[in-house]
Every structure is written in structure tokens, then in C-alpha cells.
Motif scaffolding. Structure first.
Motif, PDB file in Angstrom:
ATOM      1  N   ILE A  58     -19.308 -22.923  29.905  1.00  0.00           N
ATOM      2  CA  ILE A  58     -18.374 -21.801  30.011  1.00  0.00           C
ATOM      3  C   ILE A  58     -19.129 -20.496  30.243  1.00  0.00           C
ATOM      4  CG2 ILE A  58     -16.614 -20.504  28.767  1.00  0.00           C
ATOM      5  CD1 ILE A  58     -15.946 -23.111  27.258  1.00  0.00           C
ATOM      6  N   LEU A  77     -15.471 -27.047  36.451  1.00  0.00           N
ATOM      7  CA  LEU A  77     -14.879 -27.283  35.138  1.00  0.00           C
ATOM      8  C   LEU A  77     -14.118 -28.608  35.089  1.00  0.00           C
ATOM      9  CD1 LEU A  77     -13.603 -23.660  34.438  1.00  0.00           C
ATOM     10  CD2 LEU A  77     -15.467 -24.835  33.256  1.00  0.00           C
ATOM     11  N   ALA A 105     -14.322 -28.467  27.450  1.00  0.00           N
ATOM     12  CA  ALA A 105     -14.058 -28.230  28.867  1.00  0.00           C
ATOM     13  C   ALA A 105     -12.588 -27.895  29.109  1.00  0.00           C
ATOM     14  CB  ALA A 105     -14.470 -29.450  29.681  1.00  0.00           C
ATOM     15  N   GLY A 108     -12.243 -24.243  28.292  1.00  0.00           N
ATOM     16  CA  GLY A 108     -12.810 -23.425  29.353  1.00  0.00           C
ATOM     17  C   GLY A 108     -11.942 -23.412  30.600  1.00  0.00           C
ATOM     18  N   LEU A 109     -11.333 -24.549  30.910  1.00  0.00           N
ATOM     19  CA  LEU A 109     -10.467 -24.634  32.085  1.00  0.00           C
ATOM     20  C   LEU A 109      -9.226 -23.763  31.915  1.00  0.00           C
ATOM     21  CD1 LEU A 109     -10.132 -26.053  34.820  1.00  0.00           C
ATOM     22  CD2 LEU A 109      -8.949 -27.904  33.634  1.00  0.00           C
TER      23      LEU A 109
END
Length: 320
Positions: A58, A77, A105, A108-109
Motif C-alpha cells: 500500500i 492491487l 490487499a 488497500g484496494l
């Protein structure tokens, strides 16, 4: 007592020389490898590596924001998320750390999605959706490595939801009681979800429940204490006091007993009771402020002592 300290005290009490002290240390096991180190060390390193890799990804995308196009960032990502899920399916021994990487993840996405498209959604919605999509990963992993961050995500979503829907974000009002109680219950229900009652299906251990209880206690206590700064004792104070009391009673039962969680809830109860007494003393008029402070301190000390004795008694009873 610490084992090493006990060995040193024995050596001093019996005037052992250096060789005899070394022999005593060998008997105590100081020279041996700690129990189950070979089992926990690689797993701990793998989990730590997955956490650092997920957070590093990230930060790396943010640091190289101008070097990637929109599709490139999404592809990176999403590719990391897909690779982690496929790897968890293909390599069962690395399933837990890889699923932790997938959970990070997802966050972060969603963060990048909200930053890119500016959908206007409240932050709590992203956290709530993150928690929902992470649930299958937690059920597959059946480990506190995933349930613990999941609990943190749920608690953050509940806190942000309360902040978004309260009529006055700068103060606590009785008009928002239903909002506060709903947010508190959401966190407490999440705690019940990872409790031993459902451990057969979730695989959750004690750390997710303990973190949830600490976060719920902080959320309830902070809101209830803030209600006392109004012009009168607001109903959120009594609602928070009642919820913590019920939680304390449930945690003292045999099926849900946990000394860590019970201690956290008991501390929250003590805090609310002391603040409530302080409100009554300093808003009732009359008397010396010094005398009121002394009385408040004595009551707080007695209340804390009784709470500690009660928890110790319940712990000994459970051990017996």
C-alpha cells in the motif's frame, strides 16, 4: 516468580559457586531451546512478513503514485489479492499468512478505489464492506491472525458509523441514544461472534475476543463519560453503564470466562462509576472541593480493590 530470578536466589541462598550455579541453570533448562520454538518461530515470521508485505504494498503504491496509471494501480492491487488467494489454496502450510496478505490487499484496494473515484461514500461504508468481504478469508483461515484484524476493522466501521450519523459530532446528546447503542451493540455482537460459543465454526481464539472487548469498552466508556459534560446526566451514560454491567456478568460465567476481557470491562465500569460520582458531587452544590476530591479518591480506591478481589476470587474458582 520468574524462573531465572528464582535460580539466582537459590544460588545466593546456598552459596553455590560458579560451576554449581551453571549446573543448576542446566537443570532449570536455560541452555535448552524454548518449548515449541521450532513450531512457532517460522509461523510468526511468516505472519509478520505477510503483514509487512501487505502494508508495504500500500505504501509503495502511494509512493509511486505518478509512475502508474489508473489501470496499473488497480492491476497491481488486484493481482496481489488474487495471487495471495491462489497461493493460500495451493500451499496449505502458508495459508494463514497469505490470507492475511489478501485481507490487507482488500483494504488497500478499497482505499485506492475511494481515492480514485470519489464516490461520496462515507468512510464507514468502506470499512463495513471490507469486513464483509474479509469474512470468507477468516472462516477459511480459522485463526486469530485474521480474526483479530477483522475485529479491528469492524470496530472502526462502527465508530465511524456513529460519528457519521450523530446529529452533533462535537458533543454527546440523548437524541442520538439509538445511534450510540446500535454502534455499541454492533461491536459487542462481533465479540460474541468470535467468542468460545461459536469457536467450533469460526476457529477464533482468545485474542480476537480480547481485542474486541477492549475496543468496545473504550468506545462505550468514552461516549458515556462524554455525556456527563452536558447540562444534565444524559441517558447515554446510563445505557453505557448498563451494557458494561451486562457484559461483565456474562464474562464471569463459566462458558465465557476470560480474565483479560473481564478485567477490561471491569475497568470501564469503575471508570464510569467514578465519573458518575464525581458528577454528582461537583454538581450538587455545597461542601468543600477538597473534601469532595478526597471522598472521590477513597471511593475509587475501595471500588478498585473490591473489583480486583472479585476477579481474583472468580479466577481461583475457575482454576479449581
Amino acid at each position: 516468580m520468574d524462573l531465572r530470578l528464582a535460580v539466582y536466589q537459590l544460588a545466593s541462598a546456598h552459596a553455590l559457586d560458579a560451576q554449581q550455579t551453571r549446573q543448576l541453570q542446566e537443570v532449570a533448562g536455560f541452555q535448552r531451546e524454548p518449548a515449541r520454538l521450532a513450531y512457532w518461530l517460522p509461523r510468526g515470521v511468516a505472519v509478520l512478513g505477510a503483514a509487512l508485505l501487505g502494508m508495504g504494498l500500500i505504501c509503495w503504491v502511494a509512493a509511486n503514485w505518478e509512475d502508474f496509471g489508473r489501470m496499473g494501480r488497480f492491476a497491481l492491487l488486484q493481482g496481489m489479492l488474487a495471487a495471495a488467494c491462489v497461493g493460500a489454496f495451493a500451499v496449505p502450510k502458508a495459508r494463514v499468512p497469505l490470507l492475511l496478505l489478501a485481507l490487507l490487499a482488500i483494504g488497500g484496494l478499497f482505499a485506492y478505489f475511494g481515492q480514485t473515484y470519489q464516490t461520496g461514500a462515507d468512510p464507514w461504508q468502506l470499512f463495513a464492506l471490507w469486513a464483509v468481504l474479509a469474512l470468507p478469508l477468516c472462516f477459511v483461515a480459522r485463526s486469530d491472525v485474521l480474526w483479530t484484524p477483522w475485529m479491528l476493522i469492524v470496530s472502526t466501521a462502527a465508530a465511524l458509523w456513529m460519528q457519521a450519523h450523530a446529529h452533533h459530532s462535537w458533543r454527546i446528546s440523548s437524541a442520538d441514544l439509538s445511534i450510540f447503542v446500535s454502534g455499541w451493540l454492533a461491536v459487542l455482537l462481533a465479540c460474541a461472534f468470535v467468542s468460545p460459543l461459536l469457536a467450533r465454526w469460526t476457529g477464533a481464539g482468545s485474542w480476537a475476543l480480547r481485542l474486541g472487548l477492549v475496543l468496545a469498552t473504550i468506545l462505550i466508556t468514552g461516549t458515556a463519560v462524554s455525556a456527563l459534560f452536558g447540562s444534565e446526566v444524559e441517558s447515554p451514560y446510563w445505557a453505557g453503564l448498563g451494557l458494561l454491567a451486562v457484559a461483565g456478568v456474562l464474562l464471569a460465567t463459566r462458558s465465557l470466562f476470560d480474565v483479560f476481557g473481564l478485567s477490561a470491562v471491569a475497568l470501564g465500569l469503575n471508570t464510569l462509576l467514578v465519573w458518575g460520582l464525581g458528577y454528582v458531587l461537583f454538581n450538587g452544590g455545597g461542601g468543600s472541593d477538597v473534601g469532595k476530591l478526597i471522598m472521590l479518591g477513597l471511593v475509587a480506591a475501595v471500588l478498585l480493590a473490591l473489583t480486583v478481589q472479585g476477579i481474583l476470587w472468580r479466577t481461583r474458582q475457575e482454576a479449581a
